[in-house]
Design a protein around this motif. Structure first.
Motif, PDB file in Angstrom:
ATOM      1  N   TYR A  89       0.817  -1.219   0.000  1.00 23.43           N
ATOM      2  CA  TYR A  89       0.000   0.000   0.000  1.00 23.43           C
ATOM      3  C   TYR A  89       0.853   1.272   0.000  1.00 23.43           C
ATOM      4  N   LYS A  90       2.150   1.091  -0.294  1.00 26.25           N
ATOM      5  CA  LYS A  90       3.075   2.226  -0.439  1.00 26.25           C
ATOM      6  C   LYS A  90       3.110   3.122   0.802  1.00 26.25           C
ATOM      7  N   VAL A  91       3.072   2.494   1.970  1.00 20.76           N
ATOM      8  CA  VAL A  91       3.198   3.225   3.231  1.00 20.76           C
ATOM      9  C   VAL A  91       4.660   3.630   3.411  1.00 20.76           C
ATOM     10  N   ASN A  92       4.897   4.889   3.749  1.00 20.51           N
ATOM     11  CA  ASN A  92       6.258   5.360   4.009  1.00 20.51           C
ATOM     12  C   ASN A  92       6.698   4.837   5.376  1.00 20.51           C
ATOM     13  N   GLN A  93       7.465   3.733   5.374  1.00 17.26           N
ATOM     14  CA  GLN A  93       7.820   3.067   6.623  1.00 17.26           C
ATOM     15  C   GLN A  93       9.014   3.708   7.319  1.00 17.26           C
ATOM     16  N   ALA A  94       9.567   4.745   6.724  1.00 15.63           N
ATOM     17  CA  ALA A  94      10.657   5.471   7.382  1.00 15.63           C
ATOM     18  C   ALA A  94      10.132   6.316   8.538  1.00 15.63           C
ATOM     19  N   LYS A  95       8.850   6.665   8.477  1.00 16.85           N
ATOM     20  CA  LYS A  95       8.224   7.459   9.534  1.00 16.85           C
ATOM     21  C   LYS A  95       7.412   6.547  10.454  1.00 16.85           C
ATOM     22  N   TYR A  96       7.786   6.527  11.728  1.00 10.09           N
ATOM     23  CA  TYR A  96       7.155   5.606  12.672  1.00 10.09           C
ATOM     24  C   TYR A  96       5.648   5.843  12.827  1.00 10.09           C
ATOM     25  N   GLU A  97       5.223   7.097  12.664  1.00 10.54           N
ATOM     26  CA  GLU A  97       3.792   7.387  12.823  1.00 10.54           C
ATOM     27  C   GLU A  97       2.950   6.792  11.702  1.00 10.54           C
ATOM     28  N   ASN A  98       3.592   6.405  10.588  1.00 10.58           N
ATOM     29  CA  ASN A  98       2.855   5.804   9.474  1.00 10.58           C
ATOM     30  C   ASN A  98       2.643   4.298   9.642  1.00 10.58           C
ATOM     31  N   LEU A  99       3.440   3.688  10.508  1.00  9.65           N
ATOM     32  CA  LEU A  99       3.465   2.235  10.600  1.00  9.65           C
ATOM     33  C   LEU A  99       2.178   1.657  11.166  1.00  9.65           C
ATOM     34  N   TRP A 100       1.691   0.608  10.514  1.00  9.60           N
ATOM     35  CA  TRP A 100       0.604  -0.176  11.097  1.00  9.60           C
ATOM     36  C   TRP A 100       1.230  -1.004  12.219  1.00  9.60           C
ATOM     37  N   SER A 101       0.584  -1.079  13.346  1.00 15.17           N
ATOM     38  CA  SER A 101       1.216  -1.803  14.459  1.00 15.17           C
ATOM     39  C   SER A 101       0.182  -2.460  15.350  1.00 15.17           C
ATOM     40  N   THR A 102       0.631  -3.477  16.058  1.00 11.36           N
ATOM     41  CA  THR A 102      -0.264  -4.203  16.960  1.00 11.36           C
ATOM     42  C   THR A 102       0.502  -4.737  18.167  1.00 11.36           C
TER      43      THR A 102
END
Length: 270
Positions: A89-102
C-alpha cells in the motif's frame, strides 16, 4: 480444558481494532490490539492500519503458522508479513507514525507439557497457579511511556541534541507522535510494526501446564482503572469475561472515562 473468549468494539467505533485468535488445531491462542493510527489511511475495504495489523497477525497464526515454529519465530514471520502489506500500500515506513502496528499476547500448548507464551506492548498474560498464586507473566511496556519519553528527551537535550521544549509536547498529538518514534527502542515500548528489531523485544517464556489452573490473555481495553492486573484477573475469573466487560463498560460510561475495544481469552485447565 475450557476456553472462553470475548471481543467487542468501543461504542464510538464501527469495528474493533482488537482481534482474537483461537487455533484449536495447533493449541495456539492469542489477542492482538491494533494501535490506533495517527495518520489517516484506509484500504479499499475502508479498514485502517490498526485493524489490518491486528488481523494480519490473527490470520497468519490461524492459517499459515506451522507448529514446528516457536511463537517468537511466528511473531517475527507475521511481522514481516505486516511489513510486506504496508509496502503493497506504499506506506512510508521510514516514519514511525505511518506504521501499522499491533500489541500481542499469545500462548501455545506444547506437546511436551509446557505452555509457551509471547508478548509485545500492553496486551497482558496472567496466570493462576494450582497453588492459588496469581501472577502476571508479562510486563506492560506501554505503561508510563509518556513519562519515559520526557526523561529520554531531557537526556537528549543534555547531550546537545536539538529537541523542542516540553511546552511543545503539551499538545497531545505531538506527544503521541513522539511516543511512536520510541517503538522498540530504549525508554520506549514494544510493538509489532514491521521493523526487524521487533525480534529483540519480544517477551517470552514457558510455564508447566501441570502448574497451571487458569491463563488469561487480555487487551488493555479490559484493564480496570482502579484495580491491579491481579485484581482484574480475579474479577474476570469470578464473573466471566462477558459479564465483567459489560460491568466495566457501564463503569467507564458512568465515570466519563475513555472506552476502548475489548478482547480476552480465558483458559481453565480443568
Amino acid at each position: 480444558m475450557k476456553v472462553e473468549s470475548f471481543l467487542s468494539a468501543a461504542p464510538h467505533k464501527g469495528v474493533s481494532e482488537d482481534s482474537v485468535l483461537l487455533n484449536e488445531n495447533l493449541n495456539v491462542y492469542g489477542v492482538f490490539d491494533g494501535s490506533t493510527p495517527l495518520i489517516p489511511f484506509k484500504d479499499e475495504n475502508g479498514k485502517n492500519g490498526a485493524y489490518l495489523a491486528a488481523n494480519i497477525f490473527k490470520d497468519y497464526f490461524l492459517r499459515l503458522y506451522r507448529s514446528n515454529l516457536s511463537l517468537v519465530e511466528g511473531i517475527v514471520t507475521a511481522n514481516r508479513m505486516l511489513r510486506e502489506h504496508m509496502k503493497k500500500y506504499k506506506v512510508n515506513q521510514a516514519k514511525y507514525e505511518n506504521l501499522w502496528s499491533t500489541c500481542v499476547a499469545m500462548i501455545k500448548i506444547e506437546k511436551d507439557g509446557q505452555i509457551s507464551y509471547a508478548q509485545l506492548g500492553d496486551c497482558m498474560i496472567i496466570a493462576e497457579y494450582q497453588n492459588g498464586i496469581i501472577k502476571a507473566l508479562t510486563r506492560d511496556t506501554v505503561k508510563d511511556i509518556s513519562k519515559r519519553a520526557k526523561v529520554w528527551r531531557e537526556e537528549q537535550r543534555k547531550q546537545g541534541i536539538n529537541i523542542p521544549g516540553e511546552e511543545y509536547f503539551q499538545d497531545i498529538t505531538k506527544q503521541l507522535l513522539f511516543n511512536r518514534s520510541l517503538a522498540n527502542k530504549q525508554y520506549g515500548y514494544t510493538v509489532a510494526n514491521g521493523k526487524e528489531e521487533v525480534r529483540d523485544f519480544i517477551q517470552h517464556g514457558q510455564v508447566n501446564i501441570r502448574e497451571m489452573k487458569t491463563l488469561l490473555m487480555i487487551t488493555d481495553g479490559l484493564f480496570h482503572p482502579n484495580l491491579s492486573i491481579e485484581e482484574t484477573f480475579k474479577m474476570i475469573h469470578r464473573s466471566g469475561i462477558d459479564v465483567y466487560s459489560l460491568e466495566l463498560e457501564q463503569f467507564e460510561k458512568k465515570n466519563h472515562l475513555r472506552q476502548d475495544d475489548k478482547a480476552g481469552i480465558m483458559i481453565r485447565f480443568v
